[in-house]
Design an enzyme around this catalytic site. Sequence first.
Site, short mmCIF file in Angstrom:
data_model
loop_
_atom_site.label_atom_id
_atom_site.label_comp_id
_atom_site.label_asym_id
_atom_site.label_seq_id
_atom_site.Cartn_x
_atom_site.Cartn_y
_atom_site.Cartn_z
N GLN A 1 -23.66 83.67 45.82
CA GLN A 1 -23.98 84.31 47.42
C GLN A 1 -24.69 84.00 48.56
O GLN A 1 -24.55 84.62 49.26
CB GLN A 1 -24.32 86.20 46.79
CG GLN A 1 -23.31 86.68 45.82
CD GLN A 1 -23.77 87.97 45.31
OE1 GLN A 1 -24.68 88.33 44.35
NE2 GLN A 1 -23.34 89.11 45.93
N LEU B 1 -23.19 92.94 47.22
CA LEU B 1 -23.97 92.87 48.68
C LEU B 1 -23.00 91.82 49.47
O LEU B 1 -23.06 91.62 50.44
CB LEU B 1 -25.23 91.95 48.37
CG LEU B 1 -26.39 92.77 47.79
CD1 LEU B 1 -27.68 92.02 47.50
CD2 LEU B 1 -26.66 94.00 48.85
N GLU C 1 -22.85 90.34 37.94
CA GLU C 1 -23.17 89.05 38.14
C GLU C 1 -22.73 87.85 37.62
O GLU C 1 -22.63 86.83 38.40
CB GLU C 1 -24.71 89.04 38.09
CG GLU C 1 -25.37 90.16 39.00
CD GLU C 1 -25.15 90.41 40.54
OE1 GLU C 1 -24.92 89.45 41.32
OE2 GLU C 1 -25.18 91.49 40.89
NI NI Z 1 -21.84 91.30 43.54
#
Ligand code: NI
Length: 185
Positions: A51, A109, A151
């Site tokens: 990310q 996010l 995750e």
């Molecule tokens: Ni995520």
Amino acid sequence: MALRPILIAPDPVLKQVSLPVTAVTDETRRLMDDMLETMYAAPGIGLAAIQIGEAKRIIVIDVGKDKPGADESDDEDKKKEKDPDPMYFVNPEIVWASDEKVMCEEGCLSVPDLYEEVERPTRVRVRFVDYHGKQREIDCEGMLAVCIQHEMDHLEGVLFIDHLSRLKREMMLKKLQKARKRETV
Ligand code: NI
């Protein structure tokens, strides 16, 4: 430590499969420190290295832990307050998952401000290498179980919206595009 920009879907980098980490070095720890700081600032409860554009099998999570004595408190708000509990996972593997599943609302996010329910095993056992390079195994339930599975999907290039119907996923991606247009105007 440094804050790193978080990639937003549909950035193609988020689709990459992350590579195993061969050894936990000071450089790995610096990356984990940056990830934790970036996650706290966002704010979020989990972040995968991809990310922030690093295709490495590394995750940081903080779902918090109960404050000492919270159980005895009469104050409902105090019971919900948590102490920080940063966790670091290098090369995590799910070695067992419960047959029992649970629906839980998830956000990400990389998919800002959008939430949707996803079904996953209620409990999982995870084998991983920790911040100090030691191999460990833990049983996860509740929020931690949901978070670690979310995750770990990132390490395979999978987002939580990929668990939804195509129609729902496309609707969410359209909303993201619209939000980004508003920001750039
Ligand atoms: Ni995520």
